[in-house]
Design a protein around this motif. Structure first.
Motif, short mmCIF file in Angstrom:
data_model
loop_
_atom_site.label_atom_id
_atom_site.label_comp_id
_atom_site.label_asym_id
_atom_site.label_seq_id
_atom_site.Cartn_x
_atom_site.Cartn_y
_atom_site.Cartn_z
N MET A 44 70.60 48.15 17.17
CA MET A 44 70.36 48.08 18.61
C MET A 44 69.91 49.42 19.16
N LYS A 45 68.96 49.37 20.10
CA LYS A 45 68.44 50.56 20.74
C LYS A 45 68.85 50.49 22.21
N ILE A 46 69.78 51.37 22.59
CA ILE A 46 70.38 51.33 23.93
C ILE A 46 69.94 52.55 24.73
N ALA A 47 69.48 52.31 25.94
CA ALA A 47 69.16 53.40 26.86
C ALA A 47 70.42 53.80 27.63
N VAL A 48 70.66 55.09 27.74
CA VAL A 48 71.86 55.61 28.40
C VAL A 48 71.46 56.35 29.67
N ASN A 59 80.77 59.04 32.62
CA ASN A 59 81.35 58.82 31.30
C ASN A 59 80.36 58.30 30.27
N ALA A 60 79.18 57.87 30.70
CA ALA A 60 78.18 57.39 29.75
C ALA A 60 77.75 58.50 28.80
N LEU A 61 77.88 59.76 29.22
CA LEU A 61 77.50 60.89 28.38
C LEU A 61 78.44 61.06 27.19
N GLN A 62 79.61 60.41 27.24
CA GLN A 62 80.59 60.56 26.15
C GLN A 62 80.37 59.57 25.01
N LEU A 63 79.47 58.62 25.19
CA LEU A 63 79.22 57.62 24.15
C LEU A 63 78.62 58.27 22.90
N LYS A 64 79.04 57.76 21.74
CA LYS A 64 78.54 58.26 20.47
C LYS A 64 77.82 57.14 19.72
N PRO A 65 76.68 57.44 19.08
CA PRO A 65 75.95 56.40 18.33
C PRO A 65 76.70 56.00 17.07
N THR A 66 76.37 54.86 16.52
CA THR A 66 76.94 54.37 15.26
C THR A 66 75.80 53.93 14.35
N GLU A 119 71.84 52.69 18.24
CA GLU A 119 71.13 53.93 18.54
C GLU A 119 71.16 54.14 20.06
N LEU A 120 71.62 55.31 20.48
CA LEU A 120 71.71 55.64 21.90
C LEU A 120 70.65 56.67 22.25
N ARG A 121 69.89 56.40 23.31
CA ARG A 121 68.87 57.33 23.78
C ARG A 121 69.10 57.64 25.26
N GLN A 122 69.34 58.90 25.55
CA GLN A 122 69.56 59.29 26.95
C GLN A 122 68.23 59.31 27.70
N THR A 136 59.29 52.98 25.80
CA THR A 136 60.13 52.42 24.75
C THR A 136 60.78 51.14 25.24
N ARG A 137 60.82 50.14 24.37
CA ARG A 137 61.54 48.91 24.70
C ARG A 137 62.98 49.02 24.18
N TYR A 138 63.94 48.64 25.02
CA TYR A 138 65.35 48.76 24.67
C TYR A 138 66.02 47.39 24.65
N ASP A 139 67.11 47.31 23.88
CA ASP A 139 67.92 46.08 23.87
C ASP A 139 68.75 45.95 25.14
N ALA A 140 69.18 47.08 25.67
CA ALA A 140 70.03 47.08 26.85
C ALA A 140 70.09 48.47 27.44
#
Length: 437
Positions: free
Chosen positions: A149-153, A158-165, A169-172, A181-185
């Motif tokens: 999953m490709k997630i836009a942050v 508190n969203a800045l505290q999220l860690k990828p797994t 994939e987390l993209r700020q 870029t197309r994101y899942d959420a």
């Protein structure tokens, strides 16, 4: 963020510059459930049937052919649904569950055919089993990169505290503007005072374009598999209330499973009891009062794994606790000490899957120091559970707080799919000995 899409509404040109990942028609077909059913199911049925019965087998359909084809079809559909559900839970590597899921599904259909004494062709059924393995493994490895999953942050709060797994994939985002870029959420701290009007407008636009927007708390639960205790509120207690219908069905399954397993496991239980009696003086069984379903105390049955003449804490003090007998170390490692709890399941005091029942002493301690601890008793305690397979044993308050978060996640997602996943993880623990204590 997304490719531009222009639509006209009553003569006005409205621009929608957002598009969800995998939203195009060919992506939805290839990655969706219809492709599995419309392409995979016919292949898994047709290839074994053609190999055994030849071309035109469908023109003559005696009972043994019909039963075999239906059995393969039902197994395939069940496998598809299970694997797709498993993929939603945190930390699940779907490839590790393809073999056990396919094997279990075909064992179930074979058992149904055997007990109903229906005719079927073993060769075709076995070939269908192999074809299913090939299909699901091929689908996993071919589509693996699309499933991360490709997630836009939104870089606020508190969203800045999220860690990828490995699966997420987390993209700020830098600005509330499309970045190609197309994101899942999209995930954001919706309660942050610093969110601002521009980001709120951006999130609203994403929602209009059918791009999911999640609060940071929801994403944390999806990543960690835990519901944090300090996030509980009055409204969330309602969401944590388990389904009464599934609870009733689960109780029936527990009763049937215990009745079927008792004759099979009786020889192992007898040998374990003899080994315990020979290893150290004292009874083979150990009874302890524990906190049960809806806060009602009950006596749990376990094989004794400690010396009876050595005192200590109310819980196991590490792997090298001197109270544990030599046989006790072995039966704890492979969870053989839990087998007598089948009788607790028969009596309705426990389930196969659920939060671990704690001793009365520990329960009173936790209720004083751990908020909302008592709420975990809303479902029957289990021989194994989500917290046990994810975290292992915990006795200290800090460890129990984390374990309680796993328990809340289990209650919130109380379902057949999560129970089956815990069952597979438990079987792995039994055979490897990892995580037991």
């Amino acid at each position: 963020m997304y490719d531009e899409m222009r639509r006209t509404n009553k003569g006005m040109d409205v621009t929608y510059p957002y598009e969800r990942r995998h939203s195009r028609w060919y992506e939805q077909i290839l990655l969706g459930l219809p492709f599995q059913v419309l392409v995979g199911l016919p292949l898994v049925i047709a290839l074994p049937a053609l190999e055994r019965w030849g071309w035109g087998f469908w023109q003559t359909m005696p009972d043994y052919r019909f039963n075999t084809i239906v059995a393969i079809g039902l197994a395939f559909v069940a496998i598809t649904l299970c694997l797709r559900r498993f993929a939603r839970f945190p930390g699940v590597q779907v490839a590790a569950y393809i073999l056990p899921t396919v094997s279990l599904a075909f064992l179930v259909v074979v058992a149904i055919l055997f007990f109903t004494r229906e005719e079927y062709t073993r060769q075709v059924l076995f070939t269908g089993y192999l074809a299913s393995l090939l299909w699901f493994f091929a689908g996993y490895f071919i589509g693996r990169r699309y499933r991360r999953m490709k997630i836009a942050v939104v870089p606020v709060g508190n969203a800045l505290q999220l860690k990828p797994t490995a699966r997420i994939e987390l993209r700020q985002l830098c600005t509330p503007e499309p970045d190609g870029t197309r994101y899942d959420a999209v995930v954001a701290d919706l309660r942050s005072e610093d969110l601002g009007a521009e980001w709120e407008k951006f999130l609203a636009q994403c929602t209009l374009c059918r791009i999911p927007v999640y609060h940071v708390r929801q994403m944390q639960e999806s990543i960690t598999g835990r519901v944090r205790v300090d996030h509980l509120s009055e409204n969330e207690f309602g969401s944590l209330l388990p389904s009464a219908m599934y609870a009733g069905l689960k109780r029936c399954a527990d009763l049937l499973g215990a009745l079927l397993l008792l004759p099979v496991l009786a020889p192992i239980m007898l040998l374990t009891a003899l080994a315990i009696r020979k290893d150290s003086p004292g009874p083979a069984l150990f009874l302890q009062e524990r906190m049960g379903y809806r806060g009602v105390p009950f006596k749990v049955y376990k094989f004794r794994s400690m010396y009876i003449d050595r005192d200590g804490k109310g819980f196991t003090d590490g792997d090298d606790d001197p109270r544990i007998t030599p046989v006790g170390k072995v039966i704890r490692k492979y969870r053989l000490d839990e087998l007598p709890q089948l009788f607790n399941v028969l009596k309705g005091e426990m389930s196969f899957i659920g939060p671990r029942p704690e001793s009365m002493q520990l329960s009173e301690w936790y209720e004083r120091d751990v908020p909302f601890f008592r709420y975990r008793h809303v479902v029957r305690p289990g021989i194994s559970g989500w917290a046990q397979v994810e975290q292992g044993y915990a006795a200290e308050v800090d460890g129990m707080t984390t374990k309680l978060q796993y328990d809340f996640y289990y209650i919130k997602h109380f379902s057949l799919w999560l129970d089956v996943l815990v069952l597979f993880k438990t079987v792995k623990t039994v055979f490897t000995g990892n995580g037991a204590r």
